[in-house]
Design an enzyme around this catalytic site. Sequence first.
Site, PDB file in Angstrom:
ATOM      1  N   HIS A 124      21.370  28.163  -6.268  1.00  0.00           N
ATOM      2  CA  HIS A 124      21.802  29.514  -6.285  1.00  0.00           C
ATOM      3  C   HIS A 124      20.465  30.273  -6.325  1.00  0.00           C
ATOM      4  O   HIS A 124      19.412  30.141  -6.864  1.00  0.00           O
ATOM      5  CB  HIS A 124      22.576  29.918  -7.546  1.00  0.00           C
ATOM      6  CG  HIS A 124      22.914  31.538  -7.804  1.00  0.00           C
ATOM      7  ND1 HIS A 124      22.204  32.277  -8.772  1.00  0.00           N
ATOM      8  CD2 HIS A 124      23.487  32.148  -6.890  1.00  0.00           C
ATOM      9  CE1 HIS A 124      22.494  33.396  -8.510  1.00  0.00           C
ATOM     10  NE2 HIS A 124      23.540  33.693  -7.419  1.00  0.00           N
ATOM     11  N   SER A 125      20.367  31.250  -5.272  1.00  0.00           N
ATOM     12  CA  SER A 125      18.973  32.274  -5.467  1.00  0.00           C
ATOM     13  C   SER A 125      17.942  31.292  -5.024  1.00  0.00           C
ATOM     14  O   SER A 125      17.471  30.782  -4.120  1.00  0.00           O
ATOM     15  CB  SER A 125      19.098  33.021  -6.226  1.00  0.00           C
ATOM     16  OG  SER A 125      18.362  34.040  -6.312  1.00  0.00           O
ATOM     17  N   TYR A 126      16.940  31.473  -6.169  1.00  0.00           N
ATOM     18  CA  TYR A 126      15.735  30.932  -5.983  1.00  0.00           C
ATOM     19  C   TYR A 126      15.698  29.370  -5.935  1.00  0.00           C
ATOM     20  O   TYR A 126      14.978  28.733  -5.063  1.00  0.00           O
ATOM     21  CB  TYR A 126      14.644  31.152  -7.164  1.00  0.00           C
ATOM     22  CG  TYR A 126      13.854  30.166  -7.625  1.00  0.00           C
ATOM     23  CD1 TYR A 126      12.897  30.276  -7.083  1.00  0.00           C
ATOM     24  CD2 TYR A 126      14.224  29.343  -8.754  1.00  0.00           C
ATOM     25  CE1 TYR A 126      11.733  29.113  -7.658  1.00  0.00           C
ATOM     26  CE2 TYR A 126      13.258  28.665  -9.208  1.00  0.00           C
ATOM     27  CZ  TYR A 126      11.873  28.337  -8.582  1.00  0.00           C
ATOM     28  OH  TYR A 126      11.303  27.301  -9.147  1.00  0.00           O
ATOM     29  N   GLY A 147      17.579  27.707  -4.090  1.00  0.00           N
ATOM     30  CA  GLY A 147      17.474  27.076  -2.628  1.00  0.00           C
ATOM     31  C   GLY A 147      16.370  26.539  -2.349  1.00  0.00           C
ATOM     32  O   GLY A 147      16.290  25.443  -1.624  1.00  0.00           O
ATOM     33  N   HIS A 196      25.853  39.228  -6.393  1.00  0.00           N
ATOM     34  CA  HIS A 196      24.890  37.947  -6.275  1.00  0.00           C
ATOM     35  C   HIS A 196      25.345  36.835  -7.115  1.00  0.00           C
ATOM     36  O   HIS A 196      25.289  35.591  -6.792  1.00  0.00           O
ATOM     37  CB  HIS A 196      23.367  38.450  -6.539  1.00  0.00           C
ATOM     38  CG  HIS A 196      22.278  37.235  -6.267  1.00  0.00           C
ATOM     39  ND1 HIS A 196      22.292  36.583  -5.404  1.00  0.00           N
ATOM     40  CD2 HIS A 196      21.529  36.992  -7.265  1.00  0.00           C
ATOM     41  CE1 HIS A 196      21.221  35.777  -5.317  1.00  0.00           C
ATOM     42  NE2 HIS A 196      20.737  35.990  -6.422  1.00  0.00           N
TER      43      HIS A 196
END
Length: 241
Positions: free
Chosen positions: A76-78, A80, A223
């Site tokens: 998720h998010s960072y 990645g 998000h």
Amino acid sequence: MSTYLLVHGAWHSGECWKRVVPLLEAAGHRVFAPSLTGYGDRAHLLGPEVGLDTHVADVVRLITDEDLTEVVLVGHSYAGLVISSVAGQVPGRIAELVYLDAMVPEDGESAADVMPVTRQLIELAAGSGDGWRVPPMPELPPPAGLFGVTDPEDVAWLRSMLSDQPVRCLTEPVRLGGPAARAIPRTHIHCTVGKPEGVVRRPVPEVQPNGRPAQVWQLPTGHDCMITMPAELTDLLLKLA
């Protein structure tokens, strides 16, 4: 039975998956949702030496210690960035990479390269306090909210799990590995509501690195979809089992 490994994003902890884990387990799957170094039950380890490489090592260690194979690796998010480097180190253990509203890097890129607005956060950290930590993003008016969460009770719960993010996490480069890592199938899940100003997602190429057509799904929420739409997110993840 599939094995899901859910990796949280910046500032969060493994607790953010609390609503998703039991749904995946109820469907008969094995699920891991660890807190990375510096977060949750490991918050006491937060320090300037913690970086992207630290978090990659956390996930690789879990995979190897538990002897996990055919892993559906969700970032998720960072995270990645984290799952991209993990795939480069243990490609034979990964069945699918899932980029959940996530940064998708090229080899050698950092978070600051993938999402330039991150550089502003790094500059703010350098000019205040001890210089190595970035506080969580502020809560914004709906629909942006706090990481896309707007329900007051959920916002309070989310705040309870947030920690500062070390600058090193945002500046260390990703190493994607060789052909074996590029062959791993990818799925992208995009959250479509409440993007803060300056947060721009790179377009997903029409063809994956392995030559297959891109697979992109959407969720009509903010998000932190694991908090706001856990059932809908679970349904998408189960398609990969």
